[in-house]
Design a protein around this motif. Structure first.
Motif, PDB file in Angstrom:
ATOM      1  N   ASN A   1      90.481   1.563  15.053  1.00 23.56           N
ATOM      2  CA  ASN A   1      91.167   2.519  14.184  1.00 23.56           C
ATOM      3  C   ASN A   1      90.184   3.533  13.615  1.00 23.56           C
ATOM      4  OD1 ASN A   1      93.604   1.255  14.603  1.00 23.56           O
ATOM      5  ND2 ASN A   1      93.559   0.100  12.692  1.00 23.56           N
ATOM      6  N   VAL A   2      88.991   3.107  13.285  1.00 24.02           N
ATOM      7  CA  VAL A   2      87.979   4.020  12.756  1.00 24.02           C
ATOM      8  C   VAL A   2      87.563   5.004  13.833  1.00 24.02           C
ATOM      9  CG1 VAL A   2      85.599   4.154  11.944  1.00 24.02           C
ATOM     10  CG2 VAL A   2      87.129   2.444  10.981  1.00 24.02           C
ATOM     11  N   GLN A   3      87.362   4.505  15.050  1.00 23.20           N
ATOM     12  CA  GLN A   3      86.970   5.374  16.161  1.00 23.20           C
ATOM     13  C   GLN A   3      88.045   6.424  16.447  1.00 23.20           C
ATOM     14  OE1 GLN A   3      84.240   5.799  17.630  1.00 23.20           O
ATOM     15  NE2 GLN A   3      83.056   3.926  17.493  1.00 23.20           N
ATOM     16  N   SER A   4      89.297   6.008  16.443  1.00 17.23           N
ATOM     17  CA  SER A   4      90.362   6.938  16.807  1.00 17.23           C
ATOM     18  C   SER A   4      90.627   7.964  15.714  1.00 17.23           C
ATOM     19  CB  SER A   4      91.650   6.168  17.133  1.00 17.23           C
ATOM     20  OG  SER A   4      92.126   5.518  15.983  1.00 17.23           O
ATOM     21  N   SER A   5      90.209   7.690  14.489  1.00 14.93           N
ATOM     22  CA  SER A   5      90.449   8.643  13.401  1.00 14.93           C
ATOM     23  C   SER A   5      89.353   9.701  13.324  1.00 14.93           C
ATOM     24  CB  SER A   5      90.572   7.906  12.069  1.00 14.93           C
ATOM     25  OG  SER A   5      89.335   7.329  11.704  1.00 14.93           O
TER      26      SER A   5
ATOM     27  N   ILE B   1      89.431 -10.346  16.213  1.00 13.61           N
ATOM     28  CA  ILE B   1      90.478  -9.404  16.631  1.00 13.61           C
ATOM     29  C   ILE B   1      90.707  -8.364  15.539  1.00 13.61           C
ATOM     30  CG2 ILE B   1      92.954  -9.197  17.108  1.00 13.61           C
ATOM     31  CD1 ILE B   1      92.677 -11.948  18.566  1.00 13.61           C
ATOM     32  N   GLU B   2      90.759  -8.816  14.283  1.00  9.51           N
ATOM     33  CA  GLU B   2      90.963  -7.884  13.179  1.00  9.51           C
ATOM     34  C   GLU B   2      89.806  -6.894  13.087  1.00  9.51           C
ATOM     35  OE1 GLU B   2      91.484 -10.443   9.806  1.00  9.51           O
ATOM     36  OE2 GLU B   2      93.600 -10.774  10.246  1.00  9.51           O
ATOM     37  N   ALA B   3      88.581  -7.368  13.266  1.00 12.08           N
ATOM     38  CA  ALA B   3      87.412  -6.495  13.204  1.00 12.08           C
ATOM     39  C   ALA B   3      87.452  -5.474  14.335  1.00 12.08           C
ATOM     40  CB  ALA B   3      86.131  -7.322  13.264  1.00 12.08           C
ATOM     41  N   ALA B   4      87.817  -5.911  15.527  1.00 14.07           N
ATOM     42  CA  ALA B   4      87.900  -5.000  16.670  1.00 14.07           C
ATOM     43  C   ALA B   4      89.000  -3.970  16.456  1.00 14.07           C
ATOM     44  CB  ALA B   4      88.150  -5.786  17.950  1.00 14.07           C
TER      45      ALA B   4
END
Length: 69
Positions: free
Chosen positions: A64-68, A56-59
């Motif tokens: 978060n990386v994708q949305s930034s 879950i943390e990895a996802a």
């Protein structure tokens, strides 16, 4: 009686180390189904919970990386 408890503790410790190396929930689930002792099942369930939290943390981090971008 003490010898049996010491042997059981050593076996649980070895199992705990083995579980640390497993990174598949499916593999842990197979072990859980095959486990006979309550303490073994308890350790395996804890390992499954830990893996799921890590997934879950990895996802979440990936999201978060994708949305930034």
């Amino acid at each position: 009686s003490r010898l049996l408890a010491a042997e059981q503790q050593a076996a649980l410790s070895a199992l705990s180390q083995q579980l640390e190396a497993i990174t598949s929930v499916e593999e842990l689930t197979k072990l859980l189904r095959a486990a006979g002792e309550y303490e073994e099942r308890k350790l395996i369930r804890a390992a499954i919970r830990k893996l799921r939290v890590e997934e879950i943390e990895a996802a979440t981090l990936a999201g978060n990386v994708q949305s930034s971008r």
